[in-house]
Design a protein around this motif. Structure first.
Motif, PDB file in Angstrom:
ATOM      1  N   LYS A  67      -8.287  35.553  22.249  1.00 58.27           N
ATOM      2  CA  LYS A  67      -7.169  34.909  22.136  1.00 58.27           C
ATOM      3  C   LYS A  67      -6.260  33.835  23.145  1.00 58.27           C
ATOM      4  O   LYS A  67      -5.043  33.671  23.112  1.00 58.27           O
ATOM      5  CB  LYS A  67      -6.296  36.207  21.093  1.00 58.27           C
ATOM      6  N   ALA A  68      -7.135  33.171  23.495  1.00 61.15           N
ATOM      7  CA  ALA A  68      -6.092  32.497  25.277  1.00 61.15           C
ATOM      8  C   ALA A  68      -6.033  31.582  24.212  1.00 61.15           C
ATOM      9  O   ALA A  68      -5.630  31.499  22.763  1.00 61.15           O
ATOM     10  CB  ALA A  68      -7.360  31.428  25.764  1.00 61.15           C
ATOM     11  N   SER A  69      -4.272  30.690  24.244  1.00 63.67           N
ATOM     12  CA  SER A  69      -3.719  29.348  23.633  1.00 63.67           C
ATOM     13  C   SER A  69      -4.283  27.906  23.958  1.00 63.67           C
ATOM     14  O   SER A  69      -5.484  28.194  24.744  1.00 63.67           O
ATOM     15  CB  SER A  69      -1.921  29.724  24.402  1.00 63.67           C
ATOM     16  N   ALA A  70      -3.729  27.452  23.620  1.00 63.52           N
ATOM     17  CA  ALA A  70      -4.629  26.254  23.773  1.00 63.52           C
ATOM     18  C   ALA A  70      -3.867  25.423  24.842  1.00 63.52           C
ATOM     19  O   ALA A  70      -4.787  24.924  25.049  1.00 63.52           O
ATOM     20  CB  ALA A  70      -2.984  24.989  22.429  1.00 63.52           C
ATOM     21  N   SER A  71      -2.827  26.000  25.449  1.00 62.81           N
ATOM     22  CA  SER A  71      -3.032  25.074  27.336  1.00 62.81           C
ATOM     23  C   SER A  71      -3.961  26.103  28.233  1.00 62.81           C
ATOM     24  O   SER A  71      -4.207  25.600  28.626  1.00 62.81           O
ATOM     25  CB  SER A  71      -1.065  25.587  27.928  1.00 62.81           C
ATOM     26  N   THR A  72      -4.356  27.270  27.753  1.00 65.90           N
ATOM     27  CA  THR A  72      -5.207  28.388  28.466  1.00 65.90           C
ATOM     28  C   THR A  72      -6.522  27.429  28.078  1.00 65.90           C
ATOM     29  O   THR A  72      -7.365  26.839  29.420  1.00 65.90           O
ATOM     30  CB  THR A  72      -5.111  29.356  28.425  1.00 65.90           C
ATOM     31  N   GLN A  73      -6.976  26.880  27.111  1.00 65.96           N
ATOM     32  CA  GLN A  73      -8.291  26.135  26.422  1.00 65.96           C
ATOM     33  C   GLN A  73      -8.190  24.894  26.545  1.00 65.96           C
ATOM     34  O   GLN A  73      -9.694  25.023  27.648  1.00 65.96           O
ATOM     35  CB  GLN A  73      -8.053  26.883  25.221  1.00 65.96           C
ATOM     36  N   ASN A  74      -7.391  23.982  26.868  1.00 68.61           N
ATOM     37  CA  ASN A  74      -6.951  22.961  27.627  1.00 68.61           C
ATOM     38  C   ASN A  74      -7.835  23.078  28.616  1.00 68.61           C
ATOM     39  O   ASN A  74      -8.329  22.385  30.023  1.00 68.61           O
ATOM     40  CB  ASN A  74      -5.951  22.211  27.763  1.00 68.61           C
TER      41      ASN A  74
END
Length: 247
Positions: A67-74
């Motif tokens: 459930k990684a956040s958008a910033s983590t995914q980027n």
């Protein structure tokens, strides 16, 4: 008989690629962490043996399982693509990557009022209070404050020169009158510790941009010392960034 040097490990090569691009140390640490996780997720397979399919699987894992956040995914996507583009020099078929870089949602910033800031600072003491006053009064980011050297303070003109800030830019900002006296006192105490370290054969700091080759003795000079060495962790594979009494 000549000995051939061993080739560098992948992560060391990756680190070199990042430093050639002059990315920040925090970005370097983050990228290396993600590449290591990517490799471990695929049971330590070499990235050369993997490609688009494995990248998609890893990003899907981050989104669905963690459930990684958008910033983590980027961050993860950028780190892995950097590996293939700049270290392995492998051209990926980006049209086959089934993820879309997520957009970060807009958030309303929580800004403290002047009175709230004053209340917080009033309850602080010592060097942490001084650092907070500098950041608030001069508009410095945390790492910019931590990396300040003695020479960066221009007491005569009441200004601070920030070198290699965000984006690699230099800039000049104000040095508030209210912190001149406590800052002088702090630097006097730090200088005394530095002189003690020199007497014990220490007191050396990392010099930026290979200046230690141009000025071989500057790494022990007072003006090049960090203003807040106790709070700055040394960058790996460089000279120690703090005097021995602060390490």
């Amino acid at each position: 008989m000549e000995q051939t040097s061993k080739p560098k490990k992948l992560l060391d090569q990756y680190r070199d690629s990042i430093r050639l691009k002059q990315y920040s140390f925090r970005t370097e640490k983050t990228y290396i962490t993600w590449v290591r996780e990517y490799i471990l997720f695929h049971s330590k397979r070499h990235p050369r043996e993997m490609g688009v399919i494995e990248i998609n699987q890893f990003i899907t894992h981050l989104v669905v399982d963690r459930k990684a956040s958008a910033s983590t995914q980027n961050q993860a996507i950028s780190a892995i693509l950097f590996l293939y583009n700049n270290t392995l020099h492998i051209e990926l078929d980006k049209s086959s990557l089934n993820f879309i870089r997520p957009k970060r949602g807009k958030r309303v910033p929580n800004v403290l009022s002047v009175s709230e800031v004053r209340t917080i600072i009033t309850h602080m003491t010592g060097v942490h209070k001084l650092m907070t006053q500098i950041m608030y009064g001069s508009g410095l980011r945390l790492m910019e404050c931590l990396r300040l050297r003695v020479k960066d303070f221009d007491f005569e003109n009441h200004r601070i020169i920030v070198y290699d800030g965000k984006g690699g830019d230099d800039r000049i900002t104000m040095l508030p009158d209210s912190i001149l006296a406590p800052l002088r006192e702090h630097l006097a105490r730090t200088k005394a510790i530095h002189q003690k370290d020199l007497a014990n054969g220490h007191g050396s700091v990392h010099m930026p941009f290979a200046l230690d080759k141009k000025y071989p003795t500057a790494h022990k000079e007072w003006i090049w010392q960090y203003a807040f060495p106790h709070h700055l962790k040394p960058r790996p594979q460089h000279r120690n960034c703090a005097s021995s009494s602060y390490s």
